[in-house]
Design an enzyme around this catalytic site. Structure first.
Site, PDB file in Angstrom:
ATOM      1  CE  LYS A  72      -2.095  -1.224   3.863  1.00 34.11           C
ATOM      2  NZ  LYS A  72      -1.395  -2.494   4.083  1.00 34.11           N
ATOM      3  NE  ARG A  84      -4.695  -1.609   9.283  1.00 32.87           N
ATOM      4  CZ  ARG A  84      -3.634  -1.008   8.745  1.00 32.87           C
ATOM      5  NH1 ARG A  84      -3.652   0.267   8.474  1.00 32.87           N
ATOM      6  NH2 ARG A  84      -2.550  -1.695   8.491  1.00 32.87           N
ATOM      7  NE  ARG A  89       6.897  -2.584   6.465  1.00 33.06           N
ATOM      8  CZ  ARG A  89       5.574  -2.509   6.425  1.00 33.06           C
ATOM      9  NH1 ARG A  89       4.966  -2.036   5.358  1.00 33.06           N
ATOM     10  NH2 ARG A  89       4.857  -2.927   7.436  1.00 33.06           N
ATOM     11  NE  ARG A  92       5.888  -0.368  10.685  1.00 28.83           N
ATOM     12  CZ  ARG A  92       4.814  -0.449   9.911  1.00 28.83           C
ATOM     13  NH1 ARG A  92       4.825   0.085   8.704  1.00 28.83           N
ATOM     14  NH2 ARG A  92       3.741  -1.061  10.335  1.00 28.83           N
ATOM     15  NE  ARG A 146       1.665  -5.052  11.303  1.00 29.72           N
ATOM     16  CZ  ARG A 146       2.803  -4.839  10.654  1.00 29.72           C
ATOM     17  NH1 ARG A 146       3.938  -5.193  11.205  1.00 29.72           N
ATOM     18  NH2 ARG A 146       2.791  -4.277   9.480  1.00 29.72           N
TER      19      ARG A 146
HETATM   20  P1  ADP Z   1       0.912  -1.953   7.485  1.00 31.48           P
HETATM   21  O1  ADP Z   1       0.844  -1.157   6.234  1.00 31.48           O
HETATM   22  O2  ADP Z   1       2.152  -2.744   7.608  1.00 31.48           O
HETATM   23  O3  ADP Z   1      -0.316  -2.739   7.763  1.00 31.48           O
HETATM   24  P2  ADP Z   1       0.471   0.539   8.904  1.00 31.48           P
HETATM   25  O4  ADP Z   1       1.671   1.379   8.911  1.00 31.48           O
HETATM   26  O5  ADP Z   1      -0.621   0.887   7.966  1.00 31.48           O
HETATM   27  O6  ADP Z   1       0.975  -0.955   8.702  1.00 31.48           O
HETATM   28  O7  ADP Z   1      -0.157   0.454  10.361  1.00 31.48           O
HETATM   29  C1  ADP Z   1       0.621   0.119  11.478  1.00 31.48           C
HETATM   30  C2  ADP Z   1      -0.266  -0.118  12.675  1.00 31.48           C
HETATM   31  O8  ADP Z   1      -0.976   1.080  13.000  1.00 31.48           O
HETATM   32  C3  ADP Z   1      -1.337  -1.175  12.493  1.00 31.48           C
HETATM   33  O9  ADP Z   1      -0.853  -2.485  12.742  1.00 31.48           O
HETATM   34  C4  ADP Z   1      -2.361  -0.731  13.543  1.00 31.48           C
HETATM   35  O10 ADP Z   1      -1.948  -1.109  14.856  1.00 31.48           O
HETATM   36  C5  ADP Z   1      -2.279   0.782  13.468  1.00 31.48           C
HETATM   37  N1  ADP Z   1      -3.257   1.315  12.498  1.00 31.48           N
HETATM   38  C6  ADP Z   1      -2.993   1.862  11.290  1.00 31.48           C
HETATM   39  N2  ADP Z   1      -4.133   2.225  10.673  1.00 31.48           N
HETATM   40  C7  ADP Z   1      -5.150   1.871  11.502  1.00 31.48           C
HETATM   41  C8  ADP Z   1      -6.568   1.947  11.416  1.00 31.48           C
HETATM   42  N3  ADP Z   1      -7.194   2.467  10.341  1.00 31.48           N
HETATM   43  N4  ADP Z   1      -7.295   1.480  12.471  1.00 31.48           N
HETATM   44  C9  ADP Z   1      -6.700   0.965  13.559  1.00 31.48           C
HETATM   45  N5  ADP Z   1      -5.370   0.850  13.700  1.00 31.48           N
HETATM   46  C10 ADP Z   1      -4.594   1.292  12.681  1.00 31.48           C
HETATM   47  P1  ADP Z   2       2.110  -1.927   3.214  1.00 28.64           P
HETATM   48  O1  ADP Z   2       2.100  -0.419   3.227  1.00 28.64           O
HETATM   49  O2  ADP Z   2       0.933  -2.498   2.482  1.00 28.64           O
HETATM   50  O3  ADP Z   2       2.266  -2.541   4.550  1.00 28.64           O
HETATM   51  P2  ADP Z   2       4.737  -1.638   1.924  1.00 28.64           P
HETATM   52  O4  ADP Z   2       4.482  -0.775   0.748  1.00 28.64           O
HETATM   53  O5  ADP Z   2       5.414  -1.047   3.088  1.00 28.64           O
HETATM   54  O6  ADP Z   2       3.367  -2.379   2.356  1.00 28.64           O
HETATM   55  O7  ADP Z   2       5.563  -2.922   1.406  1.00 28.64           O
HETATM   56  C1  ADP Z   2       5.987  -3.943   2.303  1.00 28.64           C
HETATM   57  C2  ADP Z   2       7.420  -4.356   1.944  1.00 28.64           C
HETATM   58  O8  ADP Z   2       7.421  -5.068   0.705  1.00 28.64           O
HETATM   59  C3  ADP Z   2       8.384  -3.195   1.771  1.00 28.64           C
HETATM   60  O9  ADP Z   2       9.638  -3.630   2.248  1.00 28.64           O
HETATM   61  C4  ADP Z   2       8.405  -2.965   0.259  1.00 28.64           C
HETATM   62  O10 ADP Z   2       9.648  -2.434  -0.169  1.00 28.64           O
HETATM   63  C5  ADP Z   2       8.191  -4.369  -0.285  1.00 28.64           C
HETATM   64  N1  ADP Z   2       7.357  -4.410  -1.514  1.00 28.64           N
HETATM   65  C6  ADP Z   2       6.277  -3.642  -1.813  1.00 28.64           C
HETATM   66  N2  ADP Z   2       5.742  -3.981  -3.011  1.00 28.64           N
HETATM   67  C7  ADP Z   2       6.499  -5.007  -3.480  1.00 28.64           C
HETATM   68  C8  ADP Z   2       6.460  -5.807  -4.697  1.00 28.64           C
HETATM   69  N3  ADP Z   2       5.525  -5.629  -5.646  1.00 28.64           N
HETATM   70  N4  ADP Z   2       7.394  -6.781  -4.811  1.00 28.64           N
HETATM   71  C9  ADP Z   2       8.335  -6.983  -3.849  1.00 28.64           C
HETATM   72  N5  ADP Z   2       8.428  -6.265  -2.705  1.00 28.64           N
HETATM   73  C10 ADP Z   2       7.524  -5.286  -2.513  1.00 28.64           C
END
Ligand code: ADP
Ligand code: ADP
Ligand code: ZN
Length: 219
Positions: free
Chosen positions: A13, A92, A131, A164, A175
């Site tokens: 994302k 979410r 990541r 992280r 998660r």
């Molecule tokens: P990822 O993209 O790896 O899922 P995010 O950076 O979007 O992680 O979110 C990290 C954490 O922040 C989530 O695991 C959750 O604990 C919290 N969080 C983020 N967005 C929301 C949301 N819309 N509602 C509740 N918790 C959230």
């Molecule tokens: P999210 O925001 O959904 O949690 P991220 O964009 O942070 O996901 O991506 C998660 C991890 O995977 C990061 O380390 C990113 O560099 C890697 N990544 C994202 N898209 C791809 C892809 N299409 N192929 C391989 N690795 C990816």
């Protein structure tokens, strides 16, 4: 154009949102980034969010919605928002999705597309374990799939790249379970509203980006 980017943790994302910001000049709203900033600055949101995030649980709905509402209230009329926004990581839960509808009505905007990055669970674990995130600007890298030019250093701002706090093996599993229980039902919710667009997230970053561009160019 206002877009929701959905998908499990690690789906890409944040990576794809950055590409959409570049091409369409949209403003990215990442609730994860907003929470991490709040934690760093020790605001009221930060203090509560820290506990839930560190274990891999969602931050409670009331609290999350209040933060998003406040953020929009302060920022929606600024220049950065003039072309629209991308919601990355919000909603979410179904409660959040329903509330978002109210917020849309309140601020008089609409969501043009809900893009769901579809991806198998085993791929997520590989992505999350590799990541690395810039502690200053939040840009994410991957040690194998998307390494920075200099190990441990952000290409954009020179900040330090760290794993992280919620990226431990246990927290990652929580998660993913949390996603399956609380967020996955949103796929049906938006499907029923006729707004869902699935994109195969298990392709190279550029291929995923191209698929999303193709969809948004038609909107
Ligand atoms: P990822 O993209 O790896 O899922 P995010 O950076 O979007 O992680 O979110 C990290 C954490 O922040 C989530 O695991 C959750 O604990 C919290 N969080 C983020 N967005 C929301 C949301 N819309 N509602 C509740 N918790 C959230
Ligand atoms: P999210 O925001 O959904 O949690 P991220 O964009 O942070 O996901 O991506 C998660 C991890 O995977 C990061 O380390 C990113 O560099 C890697 N990544 C994202 N898209 C791809 C892809 N299409 N192929 C391989 N690795 C990816
Ligand atoms: Zn950086």
């Amino acid at each position: 154009m206002n877009i929701i980017l959905m998908g499990p943790p690690g789906a890409g994302k944040g990576t794809q949102a950055a590409k959409l910001v570049e091409k369409y000049n949209l403003k990215q709203i990442s609730t994860g980034d907003l929470f991490r900033k709040a934690i760093k600055e020790e605001t009221k949101y930060g203090v509560i969010a820290k506990y839930f995030i560190s274990f891999g649980y969602l931050v409670p709905d009331d609290f999350t919605i209040q933060m998003v509402e406040e953020y929009l209230h302060e920022n929606i009329h600024t220049e950065e928002f003039k072309n629209g926004f991308i919601l990355d990581g919000f909603p979410r839960t179904i409660v959040q999705a329903k509330k978002l509808q109210d917020i849309c009505d309140m601020f008089d905007f609409k969501i043009d597309a809900v893009i769901n990055l579809d991806i198998p669970e085993d791929v997520l674990i590989k992505r999350l374990s590799g990541r690395r995130t810039c502690e200053d600007c939040g840009k994410s890298y991957h040690i194998v799939y998307n390494p920075p030019k200099v190990e441990g250093v952000c290409d954009v701002c020179g900040g330090q790249l760290l794993q992280r706090a919620d990226e431990s093996e246990e927290a990652v599993q929580v998660r993913i379970d949390t996603y399956n229980k609380q967020t996955k039902p949103l796929i049906d919710y938006y499907q029923m509203k006729g707004e869902l667009i699935n994109v195969n997230g298990d392709q190279t970053m550029d291929q995923v980006t191209q698929d999303i561009y193709d969809i948004l160019d038609k909107i």
